[in-house]
Scaffold this motif. Sequence first.
Motif, PDB file in Angstrom:
ATOM      1  N   ARG A  26      57.292 -13.092  48.374  1.00 24.74           N
ATOM      2  CA  ARG A  26      55.873 -12.848  47.566  1.00 24.74           C
ATOM      3  C   ARG A  26      54.489 -12.270  47.976  1.00 24.74           C
ATOM      4  O   ARG A  26      54.128 -11.340  47.786  1.00 24.74           O
ATOM      5  N   HIS A  27      54.346 -12.679  48.642  1.00 25.18           N
ATOM      6  CA  HIS A  27      52.830 -12.357  49.545  1.00 25.18           C
ATOM      7  C   HIS A  27      53.204 -10.858  50.209  1.00 25.18           C
ATOM      8  O   HIS A  27      52.519 -10.287  50.036  1.00 25.18           O
ATOM      9  N   GLY A  28      54.334 -11.058  51.290  1.00 28.24           N
ATOM     10  CA  GLY A  28      54.097  -9.728  51.373  1.00 28.24           C
ATOM     11  C   GLY A  28      54.292  -8.569  50.643  1.00 28.24           C
ATOM     12  O   GLY A  28      54.092  -7.499  51.071  1.00 28.24           O
ATOM     13  N   HIS A  46      51.886 -11.377  37.504  1.00 32.51           N
ATOM     14  CA  HIS A  46      52.291 -12.910  37.053  1.00 32.51           C
ATOM     15  C   HIS A  46      53.091 -13.988  37.506  1.00 32.51           C
ATOM     16  O   HIS A  46      53.550 -13.300  38.278  1.00 32.51           O
ATOM     17  N   SER A  47      51.912 -15.040  37.362  1.00 38.36           N
ATOM     18  CA  SER A  47      52.887 -15.894  38.111  1.00 38.36           C
ATOM     19  C   SER A  47      53.255 -17.959  37.547  1.00 38.36           C
ATOM     20  O   SER A  47      52.173 -17.645  36.134  1.00 38.36           O
ATOM     21  N   ASP A  48      53.784 -18.325  38.054  1.00 37.36           N
ATOM     22  CA  ASP A  48      53.545 -19.359  37.112  1.00 37.36           C
ATOM     23  C   ASP A  48      53.048 -21.024  37.603  1.00 37.36           C
ATOM     24  O   ASP A  48      53.301 -21.727  37.132  1.00 37.36           O
ATOM     25  N   HIS A  49      51.940 -20.565  38.570  1.00 34.00           N
ATOM     26  CA  HIS A  49      50.934 -21.105  38.612  1.00 34.00           C
ATOM     27  C   HIS A  49      49.567 -20.305  39.537  1.00 34.00           C
ATOM     28  O   HIS A  49      49.477 -19.152  39.218  1.00 34.00           O
ATOM     29  N   GLU A  50      48.899 -21.160  39.619  1.00 29.80           N
ATOM     30  CA  GLU A  50      47.265 -20.388  39.960  1.00 29.80           C
ATOM     31  C   GLU A  50      47.774 -19.736  41.390  1.00 29.80           C
ATOM     32  O   GLU A  50      47.588 -20.779  41.720  1.00 29.80           O
ATOM     33  N   PRO A  51      47.392 -18.379  41.869  1.00 21.77           N
ATOM     34  CA  PRO A  51      47.317 -18.196  43.158  1.00 21.77           C
ATOM     35  C   PRO A  51      46.883 -17.783  44.200  1.00 21.77           C
ATOM     36  O   PRO A  51      46.143 -16.696  44.648  1.00 21.77           O
ATOM     37  N   GLN A  52      45.932 -19.050  44.407  1.00 22.87           N
ATOM     38  CA  GLN A  52      44.201 -19.197  45.103  1.00 22.87           C
ATOM     39  C   GLN A  52      44.610 -19.047  46.567  1.00 22.87           C
ATOM     40  O   GLN A  52      43.727 -18.643  47.035  1.00 22.87           O
ATOM     41  N   GLN A  56      42.823 -16.760  49.091  1.00 20.56           N
ATOM     42  CA  GLN A  56      42.270 -16.339  49.944  1.00 20.56           C
ATOM     43  C   GLN A  56      42.611 -15.681  51.079  1.00 20.56           C
ATOM     44  O   GLN A  56      41.539 -15.322  51.802  1.00 20.56           O
ATOM     45  N   GLN A  57      43.441 -15.485  50.996  1.00 19.89           N
ATOM     46  CA  GLN A  57      44.250 -14.479  52.289  1.00 19.89           C
ATOM     47  C   GLN A  57      43.311 -12.916  52.137  1.00 19.89           C
ATOM     48  O   GLN A  57      43.108 -12.514  52.504  1.00 19.89           O
ATOM     49  N   PHE A  58      43.725 -12.560  50.346  1.00 17.95           N
ATOM     50  CA  PHE A  58      42.910 -11.294  50.538  1.00 17.95           C
ATOM     51  C   PHE A  58      41.785 -11.145  50.328  1.00 17.95           C
ATOM     52  O   PHE A  58      41.082 -10.459  51.318  1.00 17.95           O
ATOM     53  N   GLN A  59      41.068 -13.003  50.217  1.00 15.39           N
ATOM     54  CA  GLN A  59      39.886 -12.525  50.901  1.00 15.39           C
ATOM     55  C   GLN A  59      39.565 -12.308  52.539  1.00 15.39           C
ATOM     56  O   GLN A  59      38.411 -11.826  53.040  1.00 15.39           O
ATOM     57  N   ALA A  60      40.440 -13.018  52.923  1.00 19.02           N
ATOM     58  CA  ALA A  60      40.470 -12.934  54.834  1.00 19.02           C
ATOM     59  C   ALA A  60      40.378 -11.856  55.512  1.00 19.02           C
ATOM     60  O   ALA A  60      40.074 -11.299  56.636  1.00 19.02           O
ATOM     61  N   GLN A  61      42.060 -10.631  55.016  1.00 19.00           N
ATOM     62  CA  GLN A  61      42.454  -9.612  55.345  1.00 19.00           C
ATOM     63  C   GLN A  61      40.938  -8.523  54.681  1.00 19.00           C
ATOM     64  O   GLN A  61      41.341  -7.324  55.251  1.00 19.00           O
ATOM     65  N   GLN A  77      51.348 -19.800  32.023  1.00 19.44           N
ATOM     66  CA  GLN A  77      52.042 -18.532  32.754  1.00 19.44           C
ATOM     67  C   GLN A  77      50.611 -17.827  33.561  1.00 19.44           C
ATOM     68  O   GLN A  77      49.562 -18.642  33.089  1.00 19.44           O
ATOM     69  N   TRP A  78      49.947 -17.479  34.762  1.00 17.52           N
ATOM     70  CA  TRP A  78      48.893 -16.906  35.217  1.00 17.52           C
ATOM     71  C   TRP A  78      49.331 -14.919  35.492  1.00 17.52           C
ATOM     72  O   TRP A  78      50.198 -14.819  36.113  1.00 17.52           O
ATOM     73  N   ARG A  79      47.963 -14.426  34.595  1.00 16.35           N
ATOM     74  CA  ARG A  79      47.779 -12.955  34.765  1.00 16.35           C
ATOM     75  C   ARG A  79      47.093 -12.611  35.778  1.00 16.35           C
ATOM     76  O   ARG A  79      46.099 -12.991  34.747  1.00 16.35           O
TER      77      ARG A  79
END
Length: 99
Positions: A26-28, A46-52, A56-61, A77-79
């Motif tokens: 997924r993340h890749g 679109h996800s079935d959970h909050e992608p916290q 955090q990876q986006f904030q670091a990268q 669902q989270w969008r």
Amino acid sequence: MNTVTKSASSAASAVIDVRLIPPSQRHGLIFKEFESLAVGAWIELHSDHEPQPLKQQFQAQWPGQFDWETLEAGPQQWRLRIARRPAAKSCCGCCSGAN
């Protein structure tokens, strides 16, 4: 099975439904799609959970280079919309970042 749907709109790059993607990929895939975005374009996720952890990876990268907008916040669902911002200009360090 196509897990990334490309949009005909010039502003949108893709809709990614991570529920259809094996967790280890997924993340890749999301990072690859984000890196291919033009400034101002976005990905809808679109996800079935909050992608916290993903945030955090986006904030670091990519600090300061994306906008993270929650369109729908569960519980089933989270969008999200992740948009590409211009890269911040880096300072040479001669003045501690002051203008």
